[in-house]
Design a protein around this motif. Structure first.
Motif, PDB file in Angstrom:
ATOM      1  N   TYR A 118     -74.162  29.410 -43.061  1.00  0.00           N
ATOM      2  CA  TYR A 118     -75.072  28.775 -44.012  1.00  0.00           C
ATOM      3  C   TYR A 118     -76.428  28.514 -43.374  1.00  0.00           C
ATOM      4  O   TYR A 118     -77.469  28.749 -43.987  1.00  0.00           O
ATOM      5  CB  TYR A 118     -74.451  27.467 -44.503  1.00  0.00           C
ATOM      6  N   TRP A 119     -76.419  28.035 -42.133  1.00  0.00           N
ATOM      7  CA  TRP A 119     -77.676  27.723 -41.446  1.00  0.00           C
ATOM      8  C   TRP A 119     -78.500  28.976 -41.201  1.00  0.00           C
ATOM      9  O   TRP A 119     -79.725  28.973 -41.375  1.00  0.00           O
ATOM     10  CB  TRP A 119     -77.392  27.003 -40.134  1.00  0.00           C
ATOM     11  N   HIS A 120     -77.852  30.055 -40.805  1.00  0.00           N
ATOM     12  CA  HIS A 120     -78.587  31.302 -40.583  1.00  0.00           C
ATOM     13  C   HIS A 120     -79.144  31.846 -41.903  1.00  0.00           C
ATOM     14  O   HIS A 120     -80.237  32.423 -41.921  1.00  0.00           O
ATOM     15  CB  HIS A 120     -77.688  32.333 -39.907  1.00  0.00           C
ATOM     16  N   PHE A 121     -78.408  31.663 -42.986  1.00  0.00           N
ATOM     17  CA  PHE A 121     -78.925  32.049 -44.298  1.00  0.00           C
ATOM     18  C   PHE A 121     -80.194  31.263 -44.621  1.00  0.00           C
ATOM     19  O   PHE A 121     -81.194  31.825 -45.092  1.00  0.00           O
ATOM     20  CB  PHE A 121     -77.860  31.801 -45.371  1.00  0.00           C
ATOM     21  N   VAL A 122     -80.178  29.954 -44.357  1.00  0.00           N
ATOM     22  CA  VAL A 122     -81.351  29.118 -44.592  1.00  0.00           C
ATOM     23  C   VAL A 122     -82.530  29.599 -43.748  1.00  0.00           C
ATOM     24  O   VAL A 122     -83.681  29.609 -44.206  1.00  0.00           O
ATOM     25  CB  VAL A 122     -81.012  27.644 -44.288  1.00  0.00           C
ATOM     26  N   ASP A 123     -82.266  30.014 -42.514  1.00  0.00           N
ATOM     27  CA  ASP A 123     -83.328  30.544 -41.646  1.00  0.00           C
ATOM     28  C   ASP A 123     -83.979  31.780 -42.260  1.00  0.00           C
ATOM     29  O   ASP A 123     -85.208  31.917 -42.282  1.00  0.00           O
ATOM     30  CB  ASP A 123     -82.762  30.907 -40.275  1.00  0.00           C
ATOM     31  N   VAL A 124     -83.152  32.705 -42.754  1.00  0.00           N
ATOM     32  CA  VAL A 124     -83.670  33.948 -43.321  1.00  0.00           C
ATOM     33  C   VAL A 124     -84.514  33.666 -44.567  1.00  0.00           C
ATOM     34  O   VAL A 124     -85.582  34.256 -44.763  1.00  0.00           O
ATOM     35  CB  VAL A 124     -82.515  34.915 -43.653  1.00  0.00           C
ATOM     36  N   VAL A 125     -84.035  32.753 -45.418  1.00  0.00           N
ATOM     37  CA  VAL A 125     -84.796  32.405 -46.620  1.00  0.00           C
ATOM     38  C   VAL A 125     -86.158  31.840 -46.240  1.00  0.00           C
ATOM     39  O   VAL A 125     -87.172  32.157 -46.871  1.00  0.00           O
ATOM     40  CB  VAL A 125     -84.015  31.401 -47.488  1.00  0.00           C
ATOM     41  N   TRP A 126     -86.206  31.014 -45.190  1.00  0.00           N
ATOM     42  CA  TRP A 126     -87.488  30.439 -44.794  1.00  0.00           C
ATOM     43  C   TRP A 126     -88.454  31.514 -44.307  1.00  0.00           C
ATOM     44  O   TRP A 126     -89.657  31.446 -44.580  1.00  0.00           O
ATOM     45  CB  TRP A 126     -87.310  29.384 -43.714  1.00  0.00           C
ATOM     46  N   LEU A 127     -87.959  32.509 -43.586  1.00  0.00           N
ATOM     47  CA  LEU A 127     -88.837  33.583 -43.130  1.00  0.00           C
ATOM     48  C   LEU A 127     -89.480  34.295 -44.320  1.00  0.00           C
ATOM     49  O   LEU A 127     -90.671  34.631 -44.301  1.00  0.00           O
ATOM     50  CB  LEU A 127     -88.047  34.577 -42.278  1.00  0.00           C
TER      51      LEU A 127
END
Length: 291
Positions: free
Chosen positions: A273-282
């Protein structure tokens, strides 16, 4: 996940639970509250906070039941596979959620603005409704909805927050490797660092919002730019908050020794979930702040 492994041929069926029903009621109260609050109803704010408290209470008790079942050794590989598939579909639903907002942003910039400016099929629209409208981005829309505003420079706080989230992804990966290596101390240190970075990100985003509202006149009512900006960044911030809470729970569980090298899907789910949030922010940084 559990320390003990039950019979691989036995699929654990949990007892009946009241929490799905209570959770549905909580979410209903929450959404009625936030919708009423946004429409300036006097009771909307308190309804929202009541619904939020109900939802937090429900999740706390519901997840507590799941953790007790896991630690009690009720889950086997078949159940583990079900959890993994469930998390995959949950993240897929989140991809579709943000995809809808990014789609609205792209449609507005590529098609909507051009038509309102008189290009292609928008010639009649431009002459009859918005004669002389300049189709430039960012815009508060024809009619100057919300008044003039300034945008937030990409190379200030947004860049800092990008670096923070990228760093948090690295610290979380290090924590995961520490868990698989059986190094509990390193796991707690790096997982704690990830939580701290998530909190710093949320603090800076709050600072950015206060600056936007107080000094730039950039609000949710600033036409199409303001609405897409705050819907995308606001919902992402809510996901960062949720992810931070998930990681805090994982830290507490790790401190209690709940996870093993080979059996730690709860941690993995939070990491996904956290890595997904990272990608969305990029994507947000690129398409909302930079371009």
């Amino acid at each position: 996940m559990a320390h003990n492994t039950p019979d691989a041929n036995v699929y654990f069926v949990p007892s009946q639970s009241r929490w799905p029903f209570v959770g549905s009621i909580s979410m209903l109260v929450l959404m009625v509250g936030v919708a009423s609050w946004l429409n300036d109803a006097s009771w909307g704010r308190w309804t929202f906070f009541i619904g939020l408290a109900m939802l937090v209470f429900t999740l706390f008790l519901w997840f507590g039941d799941v953790i007790r079942e896991s630690v009690g050794g009720n889950y086997n590989r078949q159940v583990d596979g079900s959890f993994r598939m469930g998390m995959v579909w949950f993240i897929f639903s989140e991809v579709m959620f943000f995809g809808a907002f990014f789609g609205a942003l792209f449609y507005t910039r590529v098609y909507g603005l051009a038509w309102l400016g008189g290009e292609g099929h928008g010639v009649a629209t431009n002459e009859i409704l918005w004669d002389g409208y300049s189709a430039a981005w960012p815009t508060n829309g024809p009619g100057g909805i919300g008044g003039m505003f300034q945008t937030i420079p990409a190379w200030g706080l947004p860049l800092v927050n990008t670096l923070i989230l990228l760093t948090s992804g690295a610290t979380l990966t290090i924590a995961h490797h520490a868990l698989k290596a059986g190094n509990r101390r390193q796991l707690l240190i790096w997982l704690g660092a990830t939580v701290l970075l998530g909190c710093v990100f949320l603090f800076f985003q709050a600072e950015e919002y206060m600056h936007a509202y107080g000094e730039l006149n950039l609000t949710l009512g600033s036409g199409i730019y303001g609405s897409t900006f705050f819907m995308l960044t606001g919902f992402h911030g809510a996901h960062v908050l949720l992810g931070t809470i998930m990681l805090i729970v994982m830290w507490l569980r790790s401190a209690k020794g709940h996870f093993t090298r080979d059996n730690h899907f709860g941690f993995e789910a939070a990491a996904w979930y956290w890595h997904f949030v990272d990608v969305v922010w990029l994507m947000l940084f690129l398409f909302v702040y930079v371009l």
